[in-house]
Structures are given as C-alpha cells and as structure tokens.
Design a protein around this motif. Sequence first.
Motif, PDB file in Angstrom:
ATOM      1  N   HIS A  85       0.852  -1.196   0.000  1.00  0.00           N
ATOM      2  CA  HIS A  85       0.000   0.000   0.000  1.00  0.00           C
ATOM      3  C   HIS A  85       0.886   1.244   0.000  1.00  0.00           C
ATOM      4  O   HIS A  85       1.662   1.455   0.931  1.00  0.00           O
ATOM      5  CB  HIS A  85      -0.913  -0.023   1.231  1.00  0.00           C
ATOM      6  CG  HIS A  85      -1.568   1.306   1.528  1.00  0.00           C
ATOM      7  ND1 HIS A  85      -2.714   1.719   0.880  1.00  0.00           N
ATOM      8  CD2 HIS A  85      -1.219   2.304   2.373  1.00  0.00           C
ATOM      9  CE1 HIS A  85      -3.043   2.925   1.336  1.00  0.00           C
ATOM     10  NE2 HIS A  85      -2.155   3.305   2.232  1.00  0.00           N
ATOM     11  N   CYS A 142      -5.279   5.785   2.660  1.00  0.00           N
ATOM     12  CA  CYS A 142      -5.833   4.923   3.713  1.00  0.00           C
ATOM     13  C   CYS A 142      -6.924   5.646   4.481  1.00  0.00           C
ATOM     14  O   CYS A 142      -7.675   5.033   5.236  1.00  0.00           O
ATOM     15  CB  CYS A 142      -4.731   4.500   4.668  1.00  0.00           C
ATOM     16  SG  CYS A 142      -4.146   5.864   5.708  1.00  0.00           S
ATOM     17  N   ARG A 161     -10.260   0.829   0.998  1.00  0.00           N
ATOM     18  CA  ARG A 161      -8.905   0.409   0.675  1.00  0.00           C
ATOM     19  C   ARG A 161      -8.657  -1.051   1.037  1.00  0.00           C
ATOM     20  O   ARG A 161      -8.028  -1.785   0.271  1.00  0.00           O
ATOM     21  CB  ARG A 161      -7.892   1.305   1.407  1.00  0.00           C
ATOM     22  CG  ARG A 161      -6.440   1.071   1.012  1.00  0.00           C
ATOM     23  CD  ARG A 161      -6.250   1.123  -0.492  1.00  0.00           C
ATOM     24  NE  ARG A 161      -4.859   1.254  -0.889  1.00  0.00           N
ATOM     25  CZ  ARG A 161      -4.443   1.148  -2.147  1.00  0.00           C
ATOM     26  NH1 ARG A 161      -5.314   0.912  -3.119  1.00  0.00           N
ATOM     27  NH2 ARG A 161      -3.171   1.290  -2.445  1.00  0.00           N
TER      28      ARG A 161
END
Lengths: 264, 431
Positions: free
Chosen positions: A151, A190, A212
């Motif tokens: 991520h 996020c 997410r």
Amino acid sequence: MTKLEIPTMAELAAKGEAPDILFWVGCAGSFDERAQRITRDICKILQHVGLKYAILGTEENCTGDPAKRAGNEFLFQMQATMNIQILDGYEIKNIVTACPHCFNTLKNEYPDLGGHYEVIHHTQLIQQLIDEGKLKAEGGESFKGRRITYHDPCYLGRGNGVYEAPRKALESLDAQLVEMKRCRSNGLCCGAGGGQMFKEPEKGKKDVNIERIEEALETQPEVIAAACPFCMTMLRDGIKIKEKEQEVQVLDIAEITARANGLT
Amino acid sequence: MVSQVIFGILLLAAVAFASYNARKIIRNIRLGRNEQRANQPAKRWRAMLLVAFGQKKMFKRPFAALLHLFVYLGFCIINIEMLEIVIDGLFGTHRAFSGLGAFYGFLIASFEWLALSVLLGCVIFLARRNIVHIKRFFGTEMTPWPRTDANLILIAEILLMAAFLTMNAADHKLQLLGASHYTQAGAFPVSSWLLPLLPDGITPLINIERFSWWFHIIGVLVFLNYLPYSKHLHILLAFPNTYFSNLKPQGYFRNMDSVTNEVKAMLDPSYTPEAVDAPSRFGAKDIQDLTWKNLLEAYTCTECGRCTAVCPANITGKLLSPRKIMMDTRDRMVEMGENTRKNKGFQDDGKSLLDHYISREEIWACTTCNACVEACPVNINPLEIIVELRRYAVMEESQAAASLNAMFGNMENNGAPWKYAQADRANWREG
C-alpha cells in the motif's frame, strides 16, 4: 541478537561523539504500541548493518505535520522552529524517518524555515542497504513466494515520488508482489492524512480504510505491506472489521526486512 | 465586394468582443494575491510541453486520451486552414494557398482526415456523456448548465467539421464540373464520399459551398466568443496553466511568510520582521485571499472530473468533490469581478467563497492525499484551495472540530498529537 543499543543525541554528545545519521522516530513511532514495534525493528536494522545512529529521545517534538495539514500554520511553524533549533544545535546533517509525514515535512517544508537536512525514509535506507549488500534477506523468516501487496502511503508516493524503494525491498525477498488496482501514483489513500487520523470522518457511504482494505483483500494477500504508521493503523482497523486477522498480516517494510534477516 | 465588407466587419467584431472578454478574464485573475511562479523557466517550458502540448497526464485513461488526441490535433491543425479562410474572406480570393500545388493537396487531404477524426471523437464523447452515462460526468456539481455546456461544445465541433467537409465536397464537385472561379486545387479523400449526395447543378452547388463556408467561419467566430463563458477555455489556458505549474514535490505545502514573521517575533523579542505585504487575513475566506494561480486554475478547469473520480472522500460518499472546489471558485470569481466592475471597486455582497459556495463539511473531508492533483491533466491543484480555506477556519475563526482542537492542544503542550507526556517519549526503548 545482541542487546539493542539506542543512544540519544544527548548521550552521544556527552561522549563527544556524533552519529552518521539521526533516526527521527516520530510521534506514532514513539507512543503508538503497534508502531513502537516498527521503531524497534528499524533500530535493529540500523544496529545490524553497523550504522552509527542516534535518536533525539525526549528532545524530539512532533514535526507539526498534522497541524499544518489541518490549517494551523502557527502551530506548525512553532513546532518546526523548535525542532530546527534542536537539530541545528546537534549539527544534524542526515535524517532517516519512520513516517512518511515526518519525512515530507522535514525534507520539503523545513527548508523554508531555515532547516536544511538530507532526509530519507526508512524504506529508502533499506533499499540502499540491500543495494550495498549489507542486508541480504538471510537467516530469518522466508518470504519466498508469499503473496504480498504493498500500500503506497500518499506522502511517500504521490507526495515525494518514492514508489520503487519499498517494492525493491520486497522483491529482494523473492516474495510474490501483487499490486492492487489502484497503486503507485494512482494509489488510494488509507484515510488518515490531512488530520483525519485525529477526527471523526464526515458522513458518507463508508470509511476510506474499508474501501482500501477491500481492494487489498481482492489481491488475496498473505501480507499487506505498509510504510507509514498511520496507514498501519487504518489498514489494521480495516482487517479487524473484515475479520481477516487470522489470514492476513499487516506489516511494515521494516518489520518484514527485520524478520527476513533474523533480527526479531 | 459586399461579402468582403461583411466578412471584415464580422471578423473585427468577433475579435473585438473576444478581446473585451479576455481582458475581463485577466482582470478577474488579478483579483488574486501575488505569487512568484516565474522562476526556473526551463523546467516550466518542459512542464508545458509534456503536460499541455504532449498531453502526458491524459494517458492515465488511454481510451479517453486517444479520442481527445484526435480532437486536439484536429482542432490545432485545421486552424491552419483558418488562415486561408480569413484571406479568402477579406480579399475575395478562392483557396488563396492553392499555389502551393501538391503540398496544398497534402494539406487539404490531412485536414479532411483530421476533420473526420474530430467528428468521430466528438460523437463518441457525446455518447459517453448522454448514453453510456460515465459516472464522472455526473455528480452534485454537474448541474444542468455544466452538462449543457459540455454538449454544446461537442455539438458545435461536430457542426463545424460537418460544414468544413460539406464545403470541400461542394467545392470538389464544382471543380470537377469546371465551374469558373473554382480552380482545381486540393485533394478530398474524405469529402468525396459525399459527392453522390450533392446536386448536380452549378448554382445549387455554389449555394451549398457558400453556405457551408459562411457557416463554418461564422461558427468558428461564435465559438471563439463562447469560450470565455465556457469550461472549454482550457484549450487556451492549459498552456499558461502548466507553464506556471508547481515545481516542488506535491507533498510540499506553501509556507506562510506572514506567520513566520510572527513566530520569529514570538520566540525572539528583539526580532524585527522584514517588510512583507501582510495579507488582510490568514488563509482564504474569499477570492481575493487566493493567489492568481488558484484563479487561473479555476478558469482552466474543463470539468472532466478525473480529480473527483479518484478522491477518496468522494469515492466513499462524502460531500467533497475537488472539481466542485474549482467550479465554485470560478463562479465566485466571476461574481466578484462583475461586482467590482459595476461598483468601481468591490462592494460587500454578504457572500464569500467559504460557506456560500464551499461548505465546511467539504473542506474537512479532505485527506490531503494529492490524488486530485496527480489526476488533473492540466496540473490544477484543488488541494491548495482546500488548505487555504482550512487555514482561514482555524487561524481566523478557531473553527475546527473539537477533536482537532484537542490534537492542536496536545501538540502545543506535549509535543505530540496525542495526550502523552513528553518525558515518556523514549519509553519504547525499554519495550
């Protein structure tokens, strides 16, 4: 592993020594229990490769990032000015940070206030150490062939164009890197940035971290790799809500590196 | 002769009205604060060449980018033809450049292929908006006017291209029939498909050719004057807007020098601040608190919605839409500009950008993730406006969520955004 020695700048200065690099721990890394584990793993890596480093300890102050993003420029500049005085007092030249927000603020916003430092994020340091052959991904947990999705933290990726360093660190483990649909410069936040970490979200259909985590889970990962303590909190909350804690781990690149090198 | 005079008058009127509106736009942009954006020209030219000219960022969405490229190339290159049309119109010539011979044939042929690609591109664009209903063309800010604006632009371009091709087809047929005044010139690979549809008599053909010619040129002049009222202004402003791009990393947020002076004075009483033109307020409540670059960006926005489509707040159903931030800024700027002109100076109208256009709920939903900035094909930065509005709310009004105020308090007192003692900061070492 030998005992972890974590000197402060004050302790080194008292001995008349100077470190090669200052490790800027950050507030999350100092106080958040989950992030503290990442902090210690970064220290283990620094010690393992024999880098002479120090922390500021109780002399460290929030960089002011959340204040600045939330519109409180006064508070930000107060924090920055204090920090610059301390950093310059110790004649700090090089800084490694554990948090992309600290990284961005120290690197990009402190120069306007007179603070000029070479600042890197810990994933960049890890990549350098791998390139120099100092970190080998040996002697620890094997990540070979394991499905890992990474991520991108906004302030590392889009904010500063650091997309490759964390991925290189994962590739060196022979792991199977699977990308989410929205990755790199298209990566989805996020949900913690811009002061959101410290407030309730505005009303909407769902929380950003859920959006997410659903995307991350689509890649069917064994590990979701993060590089930011705030992303870590958001992603872990998402995993808990999705009740996937047993199947999926959320780990920082530093933790993965420390494990692969048998430093835990 | 009469038609030459009419043409001259129309051309003059169109150019005069367009420059009147252009001056208005420049005046409105000047409502904003000063900001230095002229350093490092080499980097700026590069940004402009890559992003505006090269359309680099468009290609994040390849299909739309390809169609847009057709329309863009067609639009730019067919404008060479405009030069000939103007000369013909003013001097009563016919195809003034036909002396170029084979090269002229090549030019006309390529214009025709481009015209066809523009036409097809616009038809597909219309379908995407009105039949396929692509999500990013809708949303709260896409009220009837912006949607009509988009359709008008596409329909206008389709009509202009159709007129251009019809004109060529009629001209071609007249050339084949050996009509006087219609000298053999050009090559017509696309418009010759239309030949069977046209009448065979010289007079009706001349009527069609002349009608198309006038329709095309008047259409272009009307379109030129439509631009200042439309989102389509991006075809011109994309170039200066990318030239004046932010050259720093996206993570960097502007330093407020006015605050720096106050902070320095607080920490060091002997400090005498440098003379800076202190703003009337911290942050932005209204148009005059934003910079001219923010305002140029508002005029440049073509409302494509790529920013909103990637905004995490918008995706998860919050009120925030970066496109709306830009559209609101433009609407308020135009309103303030009108007010300033009518009253010879701005008269308070009891409104402001914050609250009357952009709500608090919108600005506080932003995660400052820069996805909108990254997505914008012409380097517009909605985030900068959002942060300026937050600065006003926090520093002038102390209006932030209680939880944010608590975070500020913690940072001030303990050096961390949470309520932990500074003395415990290194306790993790013992863990």
